[in-house]
Design a protein around this motif. Structure first.
Motif, PDB file in Angstrom:
ATOM      1  N   ARG A  54      -4.004  -9.565  -4.581  1.00 20.00           N
ATOM      2  CA  ARG A  54      -2.779  -9.076  -3.386  1.00 20.00           C
ATOM      3  C   ARG A  54      -2.931  -8.032  -2.655  1.00 20.00           C
ATOM      4  N   HIS A  55      -2.463  -8.310  -1.391  1.00 26.54           N
ATOM      5  CA  HIS A  55      -2.753  -7.116  -0.536  1.00 26.54           C
ATOM      6  C   HIS A  55      -1.297  -6.536  -0.095  1.00 26.54           C
ATOM      7  N   LEU A  56      -1.237  -5.128  -0.487  1.00 24.88           N
ATOM      8  CA  LEU A  56      -0.101  -4.669  -0.171  1.00 24.88           C
ATOM      9  C   LEU A  56      -0.003  -3.841   1.032  1.00 24.88           C
ATOM     10  N   PRO A  57       1.091  -3.807   1.863  1.00 22.17           N
ATOM     11  CA  PRO A  57       1.172  -3.603   3.114  1.00 22.17           C
ATOM     12  C   PRO A  57       0.942  -1.811   3.399  1.00 22.17           C
ATOM     13  N   THR A  58       1.145  -1.211   2.279  1.00 22.24           N
ATOM     14  CA  THR A  58       0.942   0.124   2.368  1.00 22.24           C
ATOM     15  C   THR A  58      -0.264   0.736   2.106  1.00 22.24           C
ATOM     16  N   SER A  59      -1.319  -0.165   1.716  1.00 24.16           N
ATOM     17  CA  SER A  59      -2.603  -0.022   1.307  1.00 24.16           C
ATOM     18  C   SER A  59      -3.428   0.491   2.422  1.00 24.16           C
ATOM     19  N   LYS A 115      -8.112  -2.597   4.278  1.00 22.23           N
ATOM     20  CA  LYS A 115      -7.848  -3.742   4.948  1.00 22.23           C
ATOM     21  C   LYS A 115      -7.954  -4.964   4.142  1.00 22.23           C
ATOM     22  N   PRO A 116      -7.149  -6.227   4.496  1.00 18.39           N
ATOM     23  CA  PRO A 116      -7.082  -7.109   3.643  1.00 18.39           C
ATOM     24  C   PRO A 116      -8.371  -8.117   3.845  1.00 18.39           C
TER      25      PRO A 116
END
Length: 72
Positions: free
Chosen positions: A8-13, A16-17
């Motif tokens: 999963r990619h978190l928006p706050t990471s 980059k996805p």
């Protein structure tokens, strides 16, 4: 057989996805090479399901995702 779970990619990471690769698409007349059959030319396209390729002495129907075939 279970499909592997994609991370999963978190928006706050801050990272980059991962890029999602685009599916291969072929058009009539494209020159292609296949790992097993060699050089050929696309003579038929069935939407994104399969392509018909003329390899000289014979024709083959290659199913998507075209893992062993590359456009030249």
């Amino acid at each position: 057989m279970k499909k592997p779970i994609a991370p999963r990619h978190l928006p706050t990471s801050p990272f980059k996805p991962a890029a999602v690769p685009l599916p291969k698409q072929f058009a009539l007349g494209d020159r292609v090479t296949h790992d097993e059959f060699g050089l050929g030319r696309v003579v038929g396209v069935e939407d994104e399901v399969a392509v018909l390729v003329d390899f000289g002495p014979h024709q083959e129907r290659i199913m998507s995702p075209y893992a062993r075939m590359t456009r030249l």
